[in-house]
Design an enzyme around this catalytic site. Structure first.
Site, mmCIF file in Angstrom:
data_model
loop_
_atom_site.group_PDB
_atom_site.id
_atom_site.type_symbol
_atom_site.label_atom_id
_atom_site.label_comp_id
_atom_site.label_asym_id
_atom_site.label_seq_id
_atom_site.Cartn_x
_atom_site.Cartn_y
_atom_site.Cartn_z
ATOM 1 N N LEU A 149 -53.049 -16.552 41.858
ATOM 2 C CA LEU A 149 -52.114 -17.166 42.813
ATOM 3 C C LEU A 149 -52.382 -16.711 44.241
ATOM 4 C CD1 LEU A 149 -49.717 -15.046 43.860
ATOM 5 C CD2 LEU A 149 -48.887 -15.412 41.563
ATOM 6 N N LYS A 207 -61.766 -12.088 37.776
ATOM 7 C CA LYS A 207 -60.792 -11.901 38.861
ATOM 8 C C LYS A 207 -61.446 -11.269 40.100
ATOM 9 C CE LYS A 207 -57.255 -11.299 41.285
ATOM 10 N NZ LYS A 207 -56.178 -12.161 41.677
ATOM 11 N N ASN A 211 -62.411 -13.058 43.942
ATOM 12 C CA ASN A 211 -61.988 -12.561 45.251
ATOM 13 C C ASN A 211 -63.185 -12.102 46.087
ATOM 14 O OD1 ASN A 211 -59.351 -13.203 44.916
ATOM 15 N ND2 ASN A 211 -58.574 -11.119 44.744
ATOM 16 N N GLY A 260 -57.292 -10.346 55.355
ATOM 17 C CA GLY A 260 -56.481 -9.160 55.102
ATOM 18 C C GLY A 260 -55.651 -9.407 53.867
ATOM 19 N N CYS A 263 -54.912 -8.117 48.630
ATOM 20 C CA CYS A 263 -55.860 -8.405 47.551
ATOM 21 C C CYS A 263 -57.320 -8.311 47.984
ATOM 22 C CB CYS A 263 -55.577 -9.775 46.966
ATOM 23 S SG CYS A 263 -53.888 -9.915 46.356
HETATM 24 C C1 UGA Z 1 -56.206 -14.125 47.405
HETATM 25 C C2 UGA Z 1 -56.957 -15.202 46.611
HETATM 26 O O1 UGA Z 1 -57.181 -16.349 47.424
HETATM 27 C C3 UGA Z 1 -56.161 -15.606 45.365
HETATM 28 O O2 UGA Z 1 -56.885 -16.539 44.593
HETATM 29 C C4 UGA Z 1 -55.877 -14.355 44.537
HETATM 30 O O3 UGA Z 1 -55.094 -14.642 43.399
HETATM 31 C C5 UGA Z 1 -55.124 -13.348 45.392
HETATM 32 O O4 UGA Z 1 -55.907 -13.022 46.563
HETATM 33 C C6 UGA Z 1 -54.915 -12.113 44.570
HETATM 34 O O5 UGA Z 1 -55.892 -11.443 44.227
HETATM 35 O O6 UGA Z 1 -53.778 -11.862 44.165
HETATM 36 P P1 UGA Z 1 -54.154 -14.198 49.113
HETATM 37 O O7 UGA Z 1 -54.341 -12.723 49.267
HETATM 38 O O8 UGA Z 1 -52.783 -14.751 48.931
HETATM 39 O O9 UGA Z 1 -55.000 -14.721 47.864
HETATM 40 O O10 UGA Z 1 -54.753 -14.850 50.429
HETATM 41 P P2 UGA Z 1 -55.907 -15.895 50.799
HETATM 42 O O11 UGA Z 1 -55.349 -17.238 50.940
HETATM 43 O O12 UGA Z 1 -57.076 -15.710 49.920
HETATM 44 O O13 UGA Z 1 -56.275 -15.360 52.266
HETATM 45 C C7 UGA Z 1 -56.809 -14.042 52.424
HETATM 46 C C8 UGA Z 1 -57.135 -13.766 53.867
HETATM 47 O O14 UGA Z 1 -58.285 -14.500 54.258
HETATM 48 C C9 UGA Z 1 -56.040 -14.131 54.881
HETATM 49 O O15 UGA Z 1 -55.910 -13.071 55.807
HETATM 50 C C10 UGA Z 1 -56.580 -15.377 55.545
HETATM 51 O O16 UGA Z 1 -56.113 -15.519 56.852
HETATM 52 C C11 UGA Z 1 -58.066 -15.122 55.512
HETATM 53 N N1 UGA Z 1 -58.908 -16.338 55.581
HETATM 54 C C12 UGA Z 1 -58.815 -17.285 54.615
HETATM 55 C C13 UGA Z 1 -59.799 -16.496 56.624
HETATM 56 O O17 UGA Z 1 -59.914 -15.626 57.513
HETATM 57 N N2 UGA Z 1 -60.582 -17.627 56.660
HETATM 58 C C14 UGA Z 1 -60.511 -18.582 55.722
HETATM 59 O O18 UGA Z 1 -61.256 -19.571 55.820
HETATM 60 C C15 UGA Z 1 -59.597 -18.417 54.677
#
Ligand code: UGA
Length: 436
Positions: A149, A207, A211, A260, A263
């Site tokens: 998620l 998993k 990530n 950040g 996760c």
């Molecule tokens: C992430 C994974 O996307 C999920 O699939 C996973 O389940 C989750 O970790 C987990 O291990 O529990 P999440 O931490 O909610 O989910 O956030 P993301 O949407 O992955 O974004 C992570 C970071 O990457 C954010 O800071 C976002 O701003 C950054 N990001 C994302 C970018 O800098 N560029 C992008 O193109 C996409």
């Protein structure tokens, strides 16, 4: 089915409420009385769109309850373990204290036909070790069922996941475990959700490698941004162009201040540490480079603010738009936005930071920062504006209106979400990351 969920943080609270929403009878258990008290009152202890709604409907149906007493897990057929696995202090490895404590507390409550289902992100090899402990202590079975998620979409991702991964023991125990998991996820399965039924080690690796891949994609485009900066190219056009290739894909190619959250950063570090323990450190040592590229973007962002302000930020009022690690979340764990605010404050800037949801969590960690709950107050008389979390309300700011509030029309777009043409036309000095 009767289900218990041990650990009611971001993962567990959403899982418990979603399982009840799907018709199961669920008890959520956590050692934190404040969290349980909030959940019992159908209040989400953190910001997650849609969570309050399903908490309310599930509590009203009588299918969802919360408790601090692990003995209330007794009688459930399936027990999900969804406690945190943070990074160890001063080390890259994951801290499994909470997972072990949860399993130890759960074992006396288990019957032989119960199924324990690990959801927490753990280093490969953990499930095998825990399965032995559970078997010896209760005769119950363990399955590993990693969670994918995303914060901000957690309810949707739990109720309608894009795939289900089951890490199962061999033989008859594995077959029974699969049957129980299929029953838990009957709704998703009836909608043709793909299932990968495999062994423990593969499920654990799925998993962390997912990530790791996402983090690599982000740092890849941020590395291109670093090159674009010296070559005078535009990384957003580059991302669009390579993203049209279906093999590459445009998603997770947004360059900016980097990733950040609770996760991605700790998972790539934990994975690299585990690979070292397994004698295969070299295979994924590049993840440490991915981490470095990511951390460099925060430094670069601060440098850009200093440059834009003519060499120093001391006593300059800097409006920081965003504190959460991403929009639609109040989570500031390892948040690039909060980090940038703290760094600027450390250099003597008069930081006024704002965020629709993450101010309370930020104050707890960094009370030294200046905060404004109203975006307009943050912008008022600012010498520079820094956009670090791309909340919709910041993406939709009107450069003409904002221009009337600030002292100097300087904006640094740490997420490359504003239209440079529009902002420059309104008289702003616009700077994106990896854009000319
Ligand atoms: C992430 C994974 O996307 C999920 O699939 C996973 O389940 C989750 O970790 C987990 O291990 O529990 P999440 O931490 O909610 O989910 O956030 P993301 O949407 O992955 O974004 C992570 C970071 O990457 C954010 O800071 C976002 O701003 C950054 N990001 C994302 C970018 O800098 N560029 C992008 O193109 C996409």
């Amino acid at each position: 089915m009767r289900i218990s969920v041990i650990g009611c943080g971001y993962l567990g609270a959403v899982h418990a409420a979603s399982m009840a929403e799907l018709g199961h009878e669920v008890t959520g258990i956590d050692v934190d009385p404040a969290k349980i008290q909030a959940l019992q009152a159908a209040q989400a202890p953190f910001f997650e769109p849609g969570l309050t709604d399903i908490l309310e409907s599930a509590m009203a149906s009588g299918r969802l309850s919360f408790s601090t007493n692990i003995a209330d897990a007794k009688g459930a057929q399936v027990h999900f373990v969804a406690v945190g696995t943070p990074q160890k202090k001063g080390e890259n490895a994951a801290d499994l204290t909470y997972v072990d404590a949860a399993i130890d507390a759960l074992i006396p409550q288990l019957g032989v036909s119960d199924l324990v289902v690990g959801k927490s992100t753990v280093p490969v090899g953990t499930a095998e070790r825990l399965a032995e402990k559970i078997e010896a202590g209760s005769g119950a079975t363990l399955a590993w069922n990693p969670e994918f998620l995303r914060e901000g979409f957690a309810v949707k991702d739990t109720i309608s996941p894009d795939r289900l991964v089951y890490g199962l023991p061999a033989g008859e125990k594995g077959k029974k475990a699969k049957q129980l998991l299929d029953e838990v996820y009957a709704t998703a399965l009836s909608n043709d959700t793909p299932v990968v039924a495999t062994d423990y080690a593969t499920s654990e690796l799925v998993k962390v490698s997912a990530n790791a891949f996402l983090a690599t994609k982000i740092s890849f485009i941020n590395a291109m941004a670093e090159i674009a900066e010296v070559a005078g190219a535009d990384v957003t056009a580059l991302a669009d162009a390579i993203g049209y290739d279906a093999r590459i894909g445009r998603r997770f190619l947004n360059a900016g201040v980097g990733f950040g959250g609770g996760c991605l950063p700790k998972d790539i570090r934990g994975f690299a540490a585990r690979a070292e323990e397994l004698g295969r450190g070299e295979s994924i040592r590049f993840l440490l480079e991915i981490d470095k590229i990511n951390m460099r973007r925060r430094e670069r962002m601060v440098e850009m603010v200093i440059e834009a302000l003519g060499g120093q930020v001391y006593k300059k009022k800097v409006a920081v738009l965003g504190l959460a690690f991403k929009p639609d979340s109040d989570d500031v764990r390892d948040s690039p936005a909060l980090d940038v605010a703290v760094r600027l404050n450390g250099l003597g800037a008069h930081v006024i930071a704002t965020d629709p949801e993450a101010i309370p969590n930020s104050i707890r960690l960094h009370p030294q920062l200046g905060f404004a709950t109203d975006t307009m107050d943050a912008l008022n008389h600012a010498d520079a504006v820094v956009l670090v979390t791309e909340w919709k309300e910041y993406r939709n700011l009107d450069p003409v209106e904002v221009g009337k509030l600030v002292r100097d029309k300087i904006i640094i777009d740490g997420r490359n979400v504003l239209d440079p043409v529009q902002w420059r036309a309104a008289g702003w000095i616009y700077k994106g990351m990896g854009r000319p």
